[in-house]
Design an enzyme around this catalytic site. Structure first.
Site, PDB file in Angstrom:
ATOM      1  N   GLU A 164      10.047  -4.990  26.154  1.00  0.00           N
ATOM      2  CA  GLU A 164      10.236  -4.021  27.231  1.00  0.00           C
ATOM      3  C   GLU A 164      11.077  -4.241  28.070  1.00  0.00           C
ATOM      4  OE1 GLU A 164       6.059  -3.670  28.635  1.00  0.00           O
ATOM      5  OE2 GLU A 164       5.197  -3.288  26.784  1.00  0.00           O
ATOM      6  N   GLU A 217       2.323  -1.797  17.569  1.00  0.00           N
ATOM      7  CA  GLU A 217       1.190  -1.620  18.292  1.00  0.00           C
ATOM      8  C   GLU A 217       0.674  -0.443  18.364  1.00  0.00           C
ATOM      9  OE1 GLU A 217       1.997  -2.848  22.534  1.00  0.00           O
ATOM     10  OE2 GLU A 217       3.320  -4.580  21.878  1.00  0.00           O
TER      11      GLU A 217
HETATM   12  O1  9MR Z   1      -3.616  -5.351  25.119  1.00  0.00           O
HETATM   13  C1  9MR Z   1      -3.326  -6.046  26.245  1.00  0.00           C
HETATM   14  C2  9MR Z   1      -4.183  -6.196  27.411  1.00  0.00           C
HETATM   15  O2  9MR Z   1      -5.433  -6.920  27.017  1.00  0.00           O
HETATM   16  C3  9MR Z   1      -3.298  -7.023  28.310  1.00  0.00           C
HETATM   17  O3  9MR Z   1      -4.475  -7.006  29.376  1.00  0.00           O
HETATM   18  C4  9MR Z   1      -2.141  -6.528  28.827  1.00  0.00           C
HETATM   19  C5  9MR Z   1      -1.215  -7.140  29.728  1.00  0.00           C
HETATM   20  O4  9MR Z   1      -1.035  -8.510  29.193  1.00  0.00           O
HETATM   21  O5  9MR Z   1      -1.299  -6.294  27.729  1.00  0.00           O
HETATM   22  C6  9MR Z   1      -1.665  -5.467  26.744  1.00  0.00           C
HETATM   23  O6  9MR Z   1      -0.958  -5.515  25.705  1.00  0.00           O
HETATM   24  C7  9MR Z   1       0.263  -4.544  25.542  1.00  0.00           C
HETATM   25  C8  9MR Z   1       1.305  -5.654  24.976  1.00  0.00           C
HETATM   26  O7  9MR Z   1       1.194  -6.922  25.182  1.00  0.00           O
HETATM   27  C9  9MR Z   1       2.902  -4.944  25.357  1.00  0.00           C
HETATM   28  N1  9MR Z   1       3.001  -3.482  24.977  1.00  0.00           N
HETATM   29  C10 9MR Z   1       1.761  -2.939  25.558  1.00  0.00           C
HETATM   30  C11 9MR Z   1       0.272  -3.406  25.289  1.00  0.00           C
HETATM   31  C12 9MR Z   1      -0.876  -2.557  26.050  1.00  0.00           C
HETATM   32  O8  9MR Z   1      -0.711  -2.514  27.228  1.00  0.00           O
END
Ligand code: 9MR
Length: 404
Positions: free
Chosen positions: A185, A309
């Site tokens: 990102e 994802e």
């Molecule tokens: O699903 C993940 C959530 O449990 C965490 O709190 C969050 C912050 O670390 O990240 C979420 O996963 C993200 C991923 O790492 C990157 N792309 C977006 C995902 C959803 O927010």
């Protein structure tokens, strides 16, 4: 197979957690070039399909593999340790796994000096015991950095912190990973920079070459893993989506020109199902030709494309579950049929596998407070219409694409 009567179908559908309304699928608006040529099928048409097993040769993993695709999901490590049915479902369906959180800085770095690999190692052990591939997520991100990081990181030590982290983490699992999300990102067009780079802590402390530094360090630490740039917001057929795609592709072109070691691009694919009251509007986040042009441009750079994802949020839909499940399934089918039309797409991961542990709803959930139903299996682990939609989309991937 004999067609089931409606009564039998409803009984089976109820047992499988599939609403009868899946038989009527919302017409969808979007047609990228890749899917326009294909006959449209409903997201889940035949009652016979619902009576099939979803395990073994009938799993998403097996159907994907038969069409040149790896299927897997993000794994919640707390659930994996505590919920045997969840672990069994992941084992049954997935050929690859990724840690939803366990390989992020926040999990691995309790202190500036220390590493805690307990959960990450547990995932690697689980995957290897079950002959699954493993994806690493992620080495560099602006989120989920530990508290000590903000207090400790400076322009003087940031390069050292980044390099040590990547050498230690990617080095630990070297030779055992399918791929790593090296940088996650990094583009945020709204931030206003001409190159679209996000004004992240890494950019501020190191400058824009933090990306190159991260990829080079990762390649040295694990020469076998496919190194990936991963991002969201690339999908929608909107002005913001187009700007994001342009900024990402320009960054990728610069990286390829500078011979930065890069193998793949992750299109996160957090999309939305939406209401379709007039019969042809606003499904599946309005994905279409823009995304397909982006995927083709990535392919022309010699890179693979991973759907990393995927989930389909249902927060714009009315409460009834059959209706939500049908719309979510339709969005999966439409999106996957479209993107799998490009041979560069080799991998599909959903962000979770059962609605029980979805991340959706933690922040802006449904206004009615009901749980979202964005994944192929419901909270009880029963296959939903989305499962059959995904499997159908895998099966429709053309032989020429899957073996090309
Ligand atoms: O699903 C993940 C959530 O449990 C965490 O709190 C969050 C912050 O670390 O990240 C979420 O996963 C993200 C991923 O790492 C990157 N792309 C977006 C995902 C959803 O927010």
């Amino acid at each position: 197979m004999r067609r089931a009567s409606r009564r039998e179908f409803l009984g089976t559908a109820a047992r499988l957690g599939v609403g009868a309304a899946t038989a009527t699928v919302l017409p969808l608006a979007v047609a990228g070039r890749a899917c326009a040529a294909k006959p449209r099928r409903a997201a889940s048409t035949s009652a016979d399909v619902k009576t099939e097993s979803v395990a073994g040769d009938s799993s998403l993993g097996a159907h994907g593999a038969a069409h040149g695709l790896l299927y897997g999901c993000a794994v919640n490590m707390n659930a994996l340790g505590a919920d045997a049915a969840y672990a069994a479902l992941v084992r049954e369906q997935c050929r690859i796994v990724v840690a939803e959180n366990a390989m992020k800085w926040g999990a691995l770095r309790p202190s500036a000096e220390g590493f805690n690999f307990d959960q990450a190692d547990a995932l690697v052990a689980f995957a290897e015991a079950n002959r699954m591939k493993i994806r690493g997520h992620n080495l560099v991100w602006h989120q989920n950095n530990p508290k000590w990081f903000d207090a400790t990181a400076t322009k003087e030590n940031a390069r050292g912190l980044l390099v040590t982290h990547i050498e230690t983490v990617a080095g630990r699992y070297a030779g055992r990973m399918h791929s790593w999300d090296v940088v996650n990102e990094a583009i945020d067009v709204a931030g206003g920079r001409a190159d679209g780079l996000r004004n992240s802590v890494w950019l501020r402390l190191i400058d824009e070459d933090y990306i190159e530094l991260a990829f080079k360090t990762a390649r040295e630490a694990d020469p076998q893993a496919l190194l990936t740039y991963n991002d969201y917001g690339i999908e929608p057929e909107t002005h913001a989506g187009e700007q994001k795609r342009e900024a990402v592709i320009e960054m990728l072109r610069r990286m390829v020109a500078r011979r930065v070691p890069l193998d793949a691009v992750g299109v996160q694919s957090h999309i939305a199902a939406a209401v379709s009251t007039d019969g042809n509007k606003s499904a599946a986040s309005q994905v279409g030709a823009g995304l397909m042009r982006f995927i083709a441009a990535v392919r022309e750079l010699g890179l693979q494309v991973f759907v990393t994802e995927m989930d389909v949020n249902d927060r714009a839909l009315a409460a009834d579950e059959p209706g939500r499940d049908a719309a979510v399934a339709a969005a999966y089918r439409q999106y996957l049929e479209m993107v799998l039309g490009d041979p560069a797409v080799r991998l599909v991961l959903t962000w979770g596998i059962t609605d029980r542990y979805t991340w959706l709803g933690h922040e802006d959930g449904r206004a009615d407070g009901k749980l979202e139903r964005p994944l192929p299996f419901d909270a009880e682990g029963k296959a939903k219409a989305a499962f059959f939609a995904m499997r159908g989309a895998f099966d429709q991937r053309e032989a020429a694409v899957s073996h090309g």
